[in-house]
Design an enzyme around this catalytic site. Structure first.
Site, PDB file in Angstrom:
ATOM      1  CG  HIS A  39      -0.108   0.134   2.529  1.00 30.56           C
ATOM      2  ND1 HIS A  39       0.436  -0.975   3.151  1.00 30.56           N
ATOM      3  CD2 HIS A  39       0.257   1.211   3.285  1.00 30.56           C
ATOM      4  CE1 HIS A  39       1.086  -0.590   4.242  1.00 30.56           C
ATOM      5  NE2 HIS A  39       1.000   0.733   4.342  1.00 30.56           N
ATOM      6  CG  HIS A 150       7.116   5.292   1.508  1.00 29.89           C
ATOM      7  ND1 HIS A 150       6.776   6.458   2.168  1.00 29.89           N
ATOM      8  CD2 HIS A 150       6.948   4.288   2.423  1.00 29.89           C
ATOM      9  CE1 HIS A 150       6.432   6.180   3.409  1.00 29.89           C
ATOM     10  NE2 HIS A 150       6.514   4.869   3.593  1.00 29.89           N
TER      11      HIS A 150
END
EC number: 3.1.4.37
Length: 239
Positions: A39, A150
């Protein structure tokens, strides 16, 4: 972190399977680390106290991404061009790093994407910043100065990571993403503006990686209180 908003690749997609494979792979290299779902954290510390709040957050996610995409399309459409922001995937990668922080031990660093940044700013303004007089400016400052999207591949307290393990990390990412990792030198005079003080090792990709996802994807509201194994998905919406 408390209540966080995630953007996840569709289950079964190449992006999901590749990232999940890397997460499992690094868990075997660092056996005490937890396994989690791939995620991007869009924002954290959401003010969310009920199921109704969860539903409002998810509804706002859908509205925000539709509105921002439409705005980008219209803006470029007037010039007879296809907007790069609309055409580019919401999540794509330009490098990776091994960091000092538990939640950023190994991460893939994302390219900037106007739509993803726009959604993050809207959600931050609506559900994190609670002062009506400063929420807009604080959300704008946060997205420009603190939002560094990220995808984490490892959560771990181990520091420093051994040189032998660094070589394994490099090889596995190169193999999975079909890129070569080029060590990135810290820019002189940058202080910690580029996050250099928070990382042990950082690489750039020698070429653009095809690993990415756009829409479809899934927004999830996640209760991140306690150990990772106890985190709970409170709600989700596919876009």
């Amino acid at each position: 972190m408390a209540i966080a908003l995630w953007y996840c690749p569709p289950q079964g997609s190449v992006a999901y399977e590749t990232l999940q494979m890397l997460i499992f792979s690094f868990q075997t290299l660092f056996p005490d680390s937890p396994v989690f779902e791939p995620h991007v954290t869009v924002t954290s510390h959401l003010v969310c106290n009920s199921k109704d709040d969860v539903n409002k957050i998810l509804t706002s996610c859908v509205a925000a991404i539709q509105s921002i995409r439409s705005h980008q399309t219209a803006k470029k459409g007037r010039k007879g061009q296809v907007s790069h922001a609309v055409a580019a995937p919401l999540v794509s990668f330009n490098g990776c790093s091994v960091g000092k922080q538990y939640f950023k031990k190994i991460v893939l660093e994302c390219n900037k994407n106007k739509i993803l940044y726009g959604v993050a700013q809207v959600m931050r303004e609506m559900y994190v910043e609670i002062d009506p007089e400063t929420r807009s400016s604080r959300a704008a400052t946060w997205v420009h100065e603190e939002f560094h999207p990220h995808v984490s591949l490892l959560y771990s307290d181990i520091h420093p990571v051994s040189q032998a393990s660094l070589r394994v990390v490099q090889q596995r990412i190169e193999d999975a993403l079909d890129v070569q990792l080029v060590p990135r030198e810290k820019r002189k005079g940058s202080g910690n503006a580029d996050g250099s003080n928070e990382v042990q090792m950082r690489w750039d990709f020698d070429v653009s990686s095809s690993l990415s996802w756009n829409i479809p994807g899934t927004f999830k509201v996640v209760n991140c209180v306690g150990p990772v194994q106890e985190w709970e998905v409170l709600g989700r919406v596919d876009v």
